[in-house]
Design a protein around this motif. Structure first.
Motif, PDB file in Angstrom:
ATOM      1  N   TYR A 187       1.809  -3.222  -8.656  1.00 17.55           N
ATOM      2  CA  TYR A 187       1.726  -3.301  -7.193  1.00 17.55           C
ATOM      3  C   TYR A 187       0.358  -3.804  -6.738  1.00 17.55           C
ATOM      4  O   TYR A 187       0.244  -4.578  -5.793  1.00 17.55           O
ATOM      5  N   LYS A 188      -0.697  -3.357  -7.431  1.00 19.32           N
ATOM      6  CA  LYS A 188      -2.041  -3.826  -7.072  1.00 19.32           C
ATOM      7  C   LYS A 188      -2.183  -5.323  -7.340  1.00 19.32           C
ATOM      8  O   LYS A 188      -2.803  -6.044  -6.563  1.00 19.32           O
ATOM      9  N   GLN A 230       1.617   4.366 -14.105  1.00 18.18           N
ATOM     10  CA  GLN A 230       0.352   3.638 -14.055  1.00 18.18           C
ATOM     11  C   GLN A 230       0.614   2.123 -14.130  1.00 18.18           C
ATOM     12  O   GLN A 230      -0.027   1.343 -13.419  1.00 18.18           O
ATOM     13  N   GLU A 270       3.296   0.669 -13.065  1.00 18.80           N
ATOM     14  CA  GLU A 270       3.862   0.342 -11.756  1.00 18.80           C
ATOM     15  C   GLU A 270       2.749   0.177 -10.716  1.00 18.80           C
ATOM     16  O   GLU A 270       2.743  -0.771  -9.929  1.00 18.80           O
ATOM     17  N   ILE A 271       1.788   1.082 -10.719  1.00 20.85           N
ATOM     18  CA  ILE A 271       0.656   0.998  -9.788  1.00 20.85           C
ATOM     19  C   ILE A 271      -0.133  -0.290 -10.030  1.00 20.85           C
ATOM     20  O   ILE A 271      -0.476  -1.011  -9.091  1.00 20.85           O
ATOM     21  N   ASP A 272      -0.390  -0.582 -11.313  1.00 21.12           N
ATOM     22  CA  ASP A 272      -1.134  -1.807 -11.651  1.00 21.12           C
ATOM     23  C   ASP A 272      -0.379  -3.048 -11.179  1.00 21.12           C
ATOM     24  O   ASP A 272      -0.981  -3.992 -10.670  1.00 21.12           O
ATOM     25  N   ILE A 281       2.188   1.703  -3.500  1.00 18.99           N
ATOM     26  CA  ILE A 281       1.106   2.199  -4.361  1.00 18.99           C
ATOM     27  C   ILE A 281       0.883   3.692  -4.096  1.00 18.99           C
ATOM     28  O   ILE A 281       0.742   4.489  -5.034  1.00 18.99           O
ATOM     29  N   ASP A 310       0.839  -1.209   0.000  1.00 26.86           N
ATOM     30  CA  ASP A 310       0.000   0.000   0.000  1.00 26.86           C
ATOM     31  C   ASP A 310       0.874   1.259   0.000  1.00 26.86           C
ATOM     32  O   ASP A 310       0.546   2.255  -0.658  1.00 26.86           O
ATOM     33  N   ALA A 321       3.671   5.760  -5.685  1.00 30.81           N
ATOM     34  CA  ALA A 321       3.518   5.794  -7.145  1.00 30.81           C
ATOM     35  C   ALA A 321       2.336   6.670  -7.548  1.00 30.81           C
ATOM     36  O   ALA A 321       2.413   7.424  -8.534  1.00 30.81           O
ATOM     37  N   GLN A 322       1.236   6.614  -6.787  1.00 29.35           N
ATOM     38  CA  GLN A 322       0.085   7.473  -7.095  1.00 29.35           C
ATOM     39  C   GLN A 322       0.423   8.945  -6.892  1.00 29.35           C
ATOM     40  O   GLN A 322      -0.003   9.804  -7.675  1.00 29.35           O
TER      41      GLN A 322
END
Length: 197
Positions: free
Chosen positions: A171-172, A165, A167-169, A115, A112, A118-119
């Protein structure tokens, strides 16, 4: 005429030679035609996988070499071995389901955090792109050509946003995988601990 000592030595040697000679072994196997074969020469290499028996000179079985496992059996054995290793590792890592829950929480907090960073970077890249596009619009309103360097910076910010984006995907996705993995570990650990009781 032979001396008595020489006669005794010759007789003794005659009696001992069969005992000193290596025991003769027979190999019993089934050939390609399904015929049972007894051989002193051994088993042909291409038939060893089918298994065979070793017999002594009295015809008694002294060793049984089982057939090699089939591909399915080998796969099952390898899976059982991997499962046993995984179970051993699980018992080494965790002593109770609560330990799994704590490890899960630590991992999810870590992901988290990644994320969130990165966000934040994505939002910053969007803000920078908006500022650069505003500058480009000022050039166009003034009737001047937008400098190539400014256009390159806008493209660079768009590339950075795509990268962030992804990278976020990622991590999710890792977070979802962690949820599933820890749930499976918790359930398996429960099974293993129940067996030990």
């Amino acid at each position: 005429m032979l001396k008595p000592a020489l006669i005794r030595s010759t007789l003794l040697l005659g009696l001992l030679l069969p005992a000193l000679a290596p025991a003769t072994e027979l190999y019993r196997y089934v050939d390609d035609q399904g015929v049972t074969v007894l051989s002193r020469q051994g088993v042909p290499p291409e038939l060893i996988g089918k298994g065979y028996e070793v017999l002594n000179e009295q015809g008694r079985v002294i060793q049984v070499v089982p057939p090699a496992p089939s591909a399915e059996e080998m796969q099952r054995l390898l899976m059982e071995k991997a499962r046993a290793g995984s179970d051993k590792q699980l018992l080494r890592l965790y002593s109770s389901p609560a330990d799994v829950d704590r490890a899960r929480e630590r991992k999810l907090v870590e992901l988290d955090g990644l994320i969130g960073v990165a966000q934040g970077n994505l939002q910053s890249a969007r803000t920078q792109q908006a500022n650069l596009q505003s500058q480009a619009a000022d050039y166009e309103r003034a009737g001047r050509a937008v400098p190539q360097q400014l256009l390159s910076q806008i493209d660079s910010q768009k590339d950075e946003q795509r990268r962030l984006q992804k990278e976020i995907d990622r991590y999710k996705e890792l977070r979802e995988q962690a949820e599933v993995s820890f749930a499976a570990d918790r359930a398996r650990l429960g099974e293993l601990l129940d067996r030990q009781r």
